[in-house]
Structures are given as structure tokens and as C-alpha cells.
Design a protein around this motif. Structure first.
Motif, PDB file in Angstrom:
ATOM      1  N   GLN A  33       0.830  -1.216   0.000  1.00  0.00           N
ATOM      2  CA  GLN A  33       0.000   0.000   0.000  1.00  0.00           C
ATOM      3  C   GLN A  33       0.861   1.261   0.000  1.00  0.00           C
ATOM      4  O   GLN A  33       0.599   2.191  -0.757  1.00  0.00           O
ATOM      5  N   GLN A  36       2.642   1.721  -3.351  1.00  0.00           N
ATOM      6  CA  GLN A  36       1.734   2.241  -4.377  1.00  0.00           C
ATOM      7  C   GLN A  36       1.456   3.721  -4.168  1.00  0.00           C
ATOM      8  O   GLN A  36       1.480   4.508  -5.114  1.00  0.00           O
ATOM      9  N   ARG A  37       1.197   4.122  -2.924  1.00  0.00           N
ATOM     10  CA  ARG A  37       0.915   5.535  -2.627  1.00  0.00           C
ATOM     11  C   ARG A  37       2.113   6.424  -2.936  1.00  0.00           C
ATOM     12  O   ARG A  37       1.943   7.577  -3.320  1.00  0.00           O
ATOM     13  N   ASN A  39       4.295   5.736  -5.208  1.00  0.00           N
ATOM     14  CA  ASN A  39       4.619   5.512  -6.616  1.00  0.00           C
ATOM     15  C   ASN A  39       6.032   4.941  -6.787  1.00  0.00           C
ATOM     16  O   ASN A  39       6.805   5.393  -7.632  1.00  0.00           O
ATOM     17  N   ALA A  66       3.372   9.539   1.679  1.00  0.00           N
ATOM     18  CA  ALA A  66       2.444   8.397   1.669  1.00  0.00           C
ATOM     19  C   ALA A  66       2.051   7.997   3.085  1.00  0.00           C
ATOM     20  O   ALA A  66       0.939   7.518   3.312  1.00  0.00           O
TER      21      ALA A  66
END
Length: 99
Positions: A33, A36-37, A39, A66
Motif C-alpha cells: 500500500q 503504491q501511494r 509511486n 504516503a
């Protein structure tokens, strides 16, 4: 020739990475998570959390963002947020202009 990294810098990077991993865990976020946040890849996040010195400043800042603690990290190093910084700033630095 590149000079060897100071041991205090190496230890500090590991501590910073550990703190970031702890923030992630305290918030109940998985590594995937946060990656992904931010990038970034999961491997890059692992490098951050292990105190990798080859990771870019952009990556560290993206992970802090993030995790929702970027503003806190910036405030922590703001000289105007310390007694010494405020006292010396009036003597040394030009007037601060905030955006």
C-alpha cells in the motif's frame, strides 16, 4: 575516489528507515500500500525501510508523504521551530517570506 560514508550517517539512515517502517505498521498499512501511494516499487520501499543510502531524496519524501508525516518531518528540521534557530535567525538570516 568517493570517500567512505560516515558511520553516524549509516546508523542514522537505518534509524530513519526503521522509524518509517514503524509508522507504516502503526497505521496498519502494508508495504505494498505504501509503495503504491509513494509511486515506488516494493523493493525500493524495502531499501528505504532498511536505511538505503542510494535511495533518492524524492523517494524518501514520497514515502513520508504516503505515510502522512511529510509535514511533520519538514517542521522537525525547520530552524524557526527551535529556540536556537529563532534566536539566531534574527541575527543571521534575512526576513523569512512564507509562500
Amino acid at each position: 575516489m568517493k570517500r567512505p560514508t560516515s558511520p553516524i550517517v549509516t546508523r542514522s539512515a537505518k534509524q530513519l528507515g526503521e522509524y518509517m517502517a514503524n509508522w507504516r505498521k502503526l497505521q496498519g498499512l502494508t508495504a505494498e500500500q505504501v509503495a503504491q501511494r509513494a509511486n515506488i516499487t516494493r523493493t525500493t520501499l524495502r531499501n528505504v525501510e532498511n536505511g538505503g543510502l542510494g535511495v533518492t531524496m524524492e523517494t524518501y519524501l514520497s514515502v513520508l508523504h504516503a505515510l502522512g508525516i511529510l509535514r511533520d518531518a519538514i517542521t522537525a528540521i525547520d530552524p524557526y521551530e527551535s529556540d536556537l534557530g529563532r534566536a539566531r535567525a534574527d541575527q543571521i538570516l534575512p526576513t523569512r517570506v512564507r509562500p
